[in-house]
Design a protein around this motif. Structure first.
Motif, mmCIF file in Angstrom:
data_model
loop_
_atom_site.group_PDB
_atom_site.id
_atom_site.type_symbol
_atom_site.label_atom_id
_atom_site.label_comp_id
_atom_site.label_asym_id
_atom_site.label_seq_id
_atom_site.Cartn_x
_atom_site.Cartn_y
_atom_site.Cartn_z
ATOM 1 N N LYS A 112 0.789 -1.344 -0.062
ATOM 2 C CA LYS A 112 -0.143 0.083 -0.305
ATOM 3 C C LYS A 112 0.859 1.374 -0.135
ATOM 4 N N GLN A 113 2.027 1.222 0.426
ATOM 5 C CA GLN A 113 2.937 2.336 0.499
ATOM 6 C C GLN A 113 3.585 2.559 -0.624
ATOM 7 N N HIS A 114 3.260 1.677 -1.707
ATOM 8 C CA HIS A 114 3.942 1.905 -3.106
ATOM 9 C C HIS A 114 3.075 1.924 -4.377
ATOM 10 N N TYR A 115 1.900 1.075 -4.004
ATOM 11 C CA TYR A 115 0.906 1.056 -5.174
ATOM 12 C C TYR A 115 -0.423 1.334 -4.749
ATOM 13 N N LYS A 116 -1.330 1.579 -5.880
ATOM 14 C CA LYS A 116 -2.652 1.514 -5.684
ATOM 15 C C LYS A 116 -3.174 0.018 -5.317
ATOM 16 N N LEU A 117 -4.022 -0.071 -4.620
ATOM 17 C CA LEU A 117 -4.342 -1.657 -4.421
ATOM 18 C C LEU A 117 -5.898 -1.768 -4.798
ATOM 19 N N VAL A 118 -6.116 -2.822 -5.807
ATOM 20 C CA VAL A 118 -7.423 -2.750 -6.371
ATOM 21 C C VAL A 118 -7.963 -4.316 -6.410
ATOM 22 N N ILE A 119 -9.288 -4.612 -6.146
ATOM 23 C CA ILE A 119 -9.601 -5.876 -6.126
ATOM 24 C C ILE A 119 -10.531 -6.261 -7.337
ATOM 25 N N LEU A 120 -10.264 -7.281 -7.972
ATOM 26 C CA LEU A 120 -10.957 -7.704 -9.090
ATOM 27 C C LEU A 120 -11.625 -9.136 -8.609
ATOM 28 N N SER A 121 -12.713 -9.416 -8.158
ATOM 29 C CA SER A 121 -13.052 -10.719 -7.366
ATOM 30 C C SER A 121 -14.413 -11.123 -7.887
ATOM 31 N N ASN A 122 -14.396 -12.507 -7.969
ATOM 32 C CA ASN A 122 -15.589 -13.364 -8.243
ATOM 33 C C ASN A 122 -16.386 -13.484 -6.934
ATOM 34 N N VAL A 123 -16.970 -12.314 -6.282
ATOM 35 C CA VAL A 123 -17.665 -12.237 -4.959
ATOM 36 C C VAL A 123 -18.868 -11.445 -4.937
ATOM 37 N N ASP A 124 -19.549 -11.708 -4.023
ATOM 38 C CA ASP A 124 -20.614 -10.284 -3.836
ATOM 39 C C ASP A 124 -19.949 -9.415 -2.831
ATOM 40 N N ASN A 125 -20.700 -8.383 -2.615
ATOM 41 C CA ASN A 125 -20.312 -7.325 -1.737
ATOM 42 C C ASN A 125 -20.279 -7.510 -0.253
ATOM 43 N N GLU A 126 -21.313 -8.160 -0.008
ATOM 44 C CA GLU A 126 -21.578 -8.434 1.388
ATOM 45 C C GLU A 126 -20.494 -9.392 2.084
ATOM 46 N N SER A 127 -20.171 -10.428 1.263
ATOM 47 C CA SER A 127 -19.196 -11.548 1.761
ATOM 48 C C SER A 127 -17.949 -10.882 1.600
ATOM 49 N N PHE A 128 -17.667 -9.979 0.579
ATOM 50 C CA PHE A 128 -16.138 -9.372 0.672
ATOM 51 C C PHE A 128 -15.841 -8.484 1.691
ATOM 52 N N ALA A 129 -16.759 -7.831 2.077
ATOM 53 C CA ALA A 129 -16.912 -7.060 3.504
ATOM 54 C C ALA A 129 -15.876 -7.809 4.576
ATOM 55 N N TYR A 130 -16.612 -8.977 4.988
ATOM 56 C CA TYR A 130 -15.823 -9.885 5.932
ATOM 57 C C TYR A 130 -14.525 -10.180 5.646
ATOM 58 N N SER A 131 -14.091 -10.456 4.491
ATOM 59 C CA SER A 131 -12.802 -10.755 3.867
ATOM 60 C C SER A 131 -11.974 -9.626 3.913
ATOM 61 N N ASN A 132 -12.456 -8.516 3.632
ATOM 62 C CA ASN A 132 -11.656 -7.418 3.733
ATOM 63 C C ASN A 132 -11.154 -6.932 5.225
ATOM 64 N N ALA A 133 -12.127 -7.261 6.012
ATOM 65 C CA ALA A 133 -11.579 -6.965 7.564
ATOM 66 C C ALA A 133 -10.425 -8.007 7.886
ATOM 67 N N ARG A 134 -10.253 -9.011 7.380
ATOM 68 C CA ARG A 134 -9.399 -10.067 7.561
ATOM 69 C C ARG A 134 -8.159 -9.493 6.944
ATOM 70 N N LEU A 135 -8.034 -8.944 5.932
ATOM 71 C CA LEU A 135 -6.937 -8.420 5.060
ATOM 72 C C LEU A 135 -6.311 -6.963 5.739
ATOM 73 N N GLN A 136 -7.175 -6.106 6.428
ATOM 74 C CA GLN A 136 -6.692 -5.262 7.134
ATOM 75 C C GLN A 136 -6.221 -4.187 6.627
ATOM 76 N N VAL A 137 -6.730 -3.934 5.195
ATOM 77 C CA VAL A 137 -6.020 -2.863 4.345
ATOM 78 C C VAL A 137 -7.138 -2.141 3.768
ATOM 79 N N GLU A 138 -7.023 -0.764 3.336
ATOM 80 C CA GLU A 138 -8.114 -0.177 2.534
ATOM 81 C C GLU A 138 -7.744 -0.395 1.141
#
Length: 241
Positions: A112-138
């Motif tokens: 995150k200090q060096h790049y823009k970080l983008v997700i392109l995922s086969n998931v729904d938004n509600e489910s990804f919110a839980y995964s995002n919390a585990r990944l601890q990054v915006e």
């Protein structure tokens, strides 16, 4: 080509950052306990890949957690074991419990200090919110199958991502698509002329696990066996500049 040539990393999530194979196998345990004779982990994952890919083609607009509920049903039928609709729904919701790989959060914080970080995922938004919390990054942007109305490897998903990033001034030649799945990600990334970085989580295992065989091996620009290896390589590339 160097890792420092890029300013944006576009990530697959499940299989790359989230350990979906462990999550899948653990969440299928109520079903697997009824299967005789017992199946190997790879047999389970390969059957899952087959039914998931098929369902995503036939119902591209369905939310991923709802696709998984149908996959559970198809697996139970294939293995000739009983199931309930409540179990199907519970399996679809199990995404929220799938663990992150141990190195994902730390690696993303560094990157995150060096790049823009983008997700392109086969998931729904509600489910990804839980995964995002585990990944601890915006993340700088999150593009899901629910947003697009289709599932990778459909070109629609990559078209959507590239259009939205272009609107924000991100040039395609500065994007490094970073993913585990050759089928879902690297093959279509090749088609769109994107540079690609393979996080080969299954390097110590044979077969393709929970993803389909891509057929022809896609071109890969970088290969690492973990996110931690990617971080080490980036640090070295910075020192060499």
């Amino acid at each position: 080509m160097k890792l420092t040539d890029f300013d944006t990393l576009t990530f697959d999530c499940y299989g790359t950052l989230i350990d979906w194979e462990t999550g899948i196998f653990q969440a299928l345990r109520p079903l697997l306990d009824r299967v005789k004779p017992a199946l190997t982990r790879d047999q389970v994952l390969e059957a899952h890949a087959r039914h998931e890919s098929s369902q995503q083609r036939y119902t591209p607009g369905k939310r991923y957690q709802d696709v998984l509920a149908i996959v559970y049903k198809r697996l139970a039928e294939e293995w000739d074991v009983s199931f309930t609709q409540e179990e199907c729904i519970a399996y679809g919701r199990s995404i929220r419990d799938w663990p992150a790989f141990a190195d994902s959060a730390d690696a993303l914080r560094y990157l995150k200090q060096h790049y823009k970080l983008v997700i392109l995922s086969n998931v729904d938004n509600e489910s990804f919110a839980y995964s995002n919390a585990r990944l601890q990054v915006e993340f700088d942007a999150i593009y899901t199958a629910e947003d697009v109305g289709s599932y990778k490897p459909s070109p629609r998903n990559f078209e959507y991502m590239l259009e939205k990033l272009s609107e924000r001034g991100v040039r395609k030649e500065r994007i490094l698509h970073t993913a585990e799945s050759l089928f879902h990600d690297h093959k279509p990334a090749n088609d769109f002329g994107l540079a690609s970085c393979w996080i080969y989580r299954r390097h110590a295992q044979s077969g393709f696990g929970a993803t389909m065989d891509p057929g022809v091996q896609p071109n890969i620009d970088f290969r690492f066996n973990s996110m931690a290896e990617l971080v080490t390589a980036h640090r070295n590339a910075v020192l060499e500049k």
